[in-house]
Design an enzyme around this catalytic site. Structure first.
Site, PDB file in Angstrom:
ATOM      1  NE  ARG A  90      35.950 -33.916  36.316  1.00 28.56           N
ATOM      2  CZ  ARG A  90      35.461 -34.073  37.559  1.00 28.56           C
ATOM      3  NH1 ARG A  90      35.491 -35.131  38.217  1.00 28.56           N
ATOM      4  NH2 ARG A  90      34.965 -32.968  38.263  1.00 28.56           N
TER       5      ARG A  90
ATOM      6  CG  HIS B 160      33.005 -53.065  36.521  1.00 27.11           C
ATOM      7  ND1 HIS B 160      32.817 -51.876  35.800  1.00 27.11           N
ATOM      8  CD2 HIS B 160      31.836 -53.608  36.562  1.00 27.11           C
ATOM      9  CE1 HIS B 160      31.685 -52.029  35.226  1.00 27.11           C
ATOM     10  NE2 HIS B 160      31.015 -53.124  35.510  1.00 27.11           N
TER      11      HIS B 160
ATOM     12  CE1 TYR C 196      22.327 -39.328  41.160  1.00 27.20           C
ATOM     13  CE2 TYR C 196      24.655 -39.766  40.309  1.00 27.20           C
ATOM     14  CZ  TYR C 196      23.754 -39.096  41.193  1.00 27.20           C
ATOM     15  OH  TYR C 196      24.035 -38.500  42.232  1.00 27.20           O
TER      16      TYR C 196
ATOM     17  CB  THR D  16      24.745 -48.689  45.146  1.00 27.13           C
ATOM     18  OG1 THR D  16      25.672 -47.836  45.061  1.00 27.13           O
ATOM     19  CG2 THR D  16      25.522 -49.907  45.626  1.00 27.13           C
TER      20      THR D  16
ATOM     21  CD  GLN E 162      25.514 -50.036  40.018  1.00 25.07           C
ATOM     22  OE1 GLN E 162      25.965 -49.715  41.111  1.00 25.07           O
ATOM     23  NE2 GLN E 162      26.119 -49.580  38.993  1.00 25.07           N
TER      24      GLN E 162
ATOM     25  NE  ARG F 137      27.456 -37.691  56.054  1.00 22.87           N
ATOM     26  CZ  ARG F 137      26.983 -37.481  54.732  1.00 22.87           C
ATOM     27  NH1 ARG F 137      25.668 -37.504  54.394  1.00 22.87           N
ATOM     28  NH2 ARG F 137      28.034 -37.317  53.663  1.00 22.87           N
TER      29      ARG F 137
END
Length: 313
Positions: free
Chosen positions: A134, A147, A184, A205, A208, A263
């Site tokens: 992609r 990983h 997800y 995250t 995990q 931001r």
């Protein structure tokens, strides 16, 4: 060269003779060499694929990714079920839990479940190839490739010598995480229409990282109790858990904490200089494109934003 080969063969044969004889003849289980070579091939193909895709139009794999991710949800959930019924909800203890090396149906079932968990690590390599095809090279990070490359040969040793018992807790926990994680990814791959329901992206995250901490806490027990389970394998699990915790924590800080700070600073700066930049604030095309890229484009942020955090999985 011949003496080196003979020395390796002698070590290999001696080590393999110590493995679980019940796994003799199982696919990829007679030697660690094939698993190691497949992981090396994975890295080579990823690098070659990225080079081949440069300058080419990316492939539209959305329908395939939906099917793949939802299939992995079912597969991961099945692994959780098998770990439970063959041990963790059928007499296993969270404390000391030796491996049952008998040929009883439950012991064989646990060994087979451990093998399927190990084999699933090769299936998960497809994640990276979807990125490459992609054209999403920015998602093929060190964390992601490391990983997927290191876990198959690492888990091979656990399955070959201790297929079940204390160490299988980490595999079951990882399967729980992967069930939620692939759910997800499957939803995100369906497109912008499901984007409003994917607010929990950042919590994956965290989930995990909690997984890795739990693995370490569970493994540390062996330093305080007497247990007929090899500490070497528990140490290996804890070592990988610590490495991945650091890598995932760094990803979380860079992707969420620092990004939110940047931001906020940009928003404050823009609000303080509105009269100085009327064109930027009034350019609907520019702002609309940015908004779409950050919030509505599930193929970039909704789906891929979390992909960088993959794994042990």
């Amino acid at each position: 060269m011949e003496s080196m080969y003979n020395s390796f063969k002698e070590w290999h044969d001696r080590t393999m003779s110590l493995g679980d004889p019940r796994l003799d003849g199982w696919f990829l289980m007679d030697s660690p060499v094939p698993s190691t070579l497949l992981s090396i091939l994975y890295v080579v193909l990823v690098l070659a694929g990225m080079r081949w895709m440069k300058g080419r139009a990316p492939f539209d794999l959305r329908p395939l990714m939906v099917v793949y991710n939802l299939s992995m949800v079912v597969f991961s959930a099945w692994l959780v079920y098998e770990f439970c019924v063959s041990g963790w909800l059928a007499g296993y203890s969270l404390g000391c839990q030796p491996v049952d090396f008998s040929r009883s149906p439950k012991a064989i079932r646990m060994a087979k479940t451990c093998w399927w968990f190990y084999f699933s690590k090769f299936i998960e390599m497809l994640d990276t190839f979807f990125f490459v095809l992609r054209g999403r090279f920015e998602l093929v990070t060190f964390l992601h490739v490391f990983h997927h490359a290191v876990l198959p040969p690492a888990w091979w040793w656990g399955v070959k010598f201790v297929p079940g018992g204390f160490g299988s807790f980490a595999a079951m926990l990882n399967s729980v995480v992967h069930t939620v994680m692939y759910l997800y990814y499957g939803l995100a791959a369906m497109g912008p229409s499901v984007q409003p329901y994917l607010w929990w992206k950042r919590y994956l995250t965290k989930f995990q990282m909690v997984q890795f901490v739990t693995m370490v806490v569970h493994g540390m027990q062996l330093y305080f109790i007497e247990c007929n389970y090899p500490k070497a394998f528990a140490n290996a699990i804890m070592c990988f858990a610590c490495i991945f915790f650091v890598l995932f924590a760094n990803f979380y800080i860079q992707s969420y904490l620092k990004r939110s700070g940047r931001r906020g600073a940009k928003t404050q700066e823009a609000n303080g200089h509105k009269s100085a930049v009327p064109v930027a604030n009034g350019n609907g095309k520019s702002n609309g494109l940015a908004s779409h890229h950050e919030n509505g484009n599930s193929s970039s942020n909704g789906y891929h934003g979390v992909k960088r955090s993959r794994k042990a999985d």
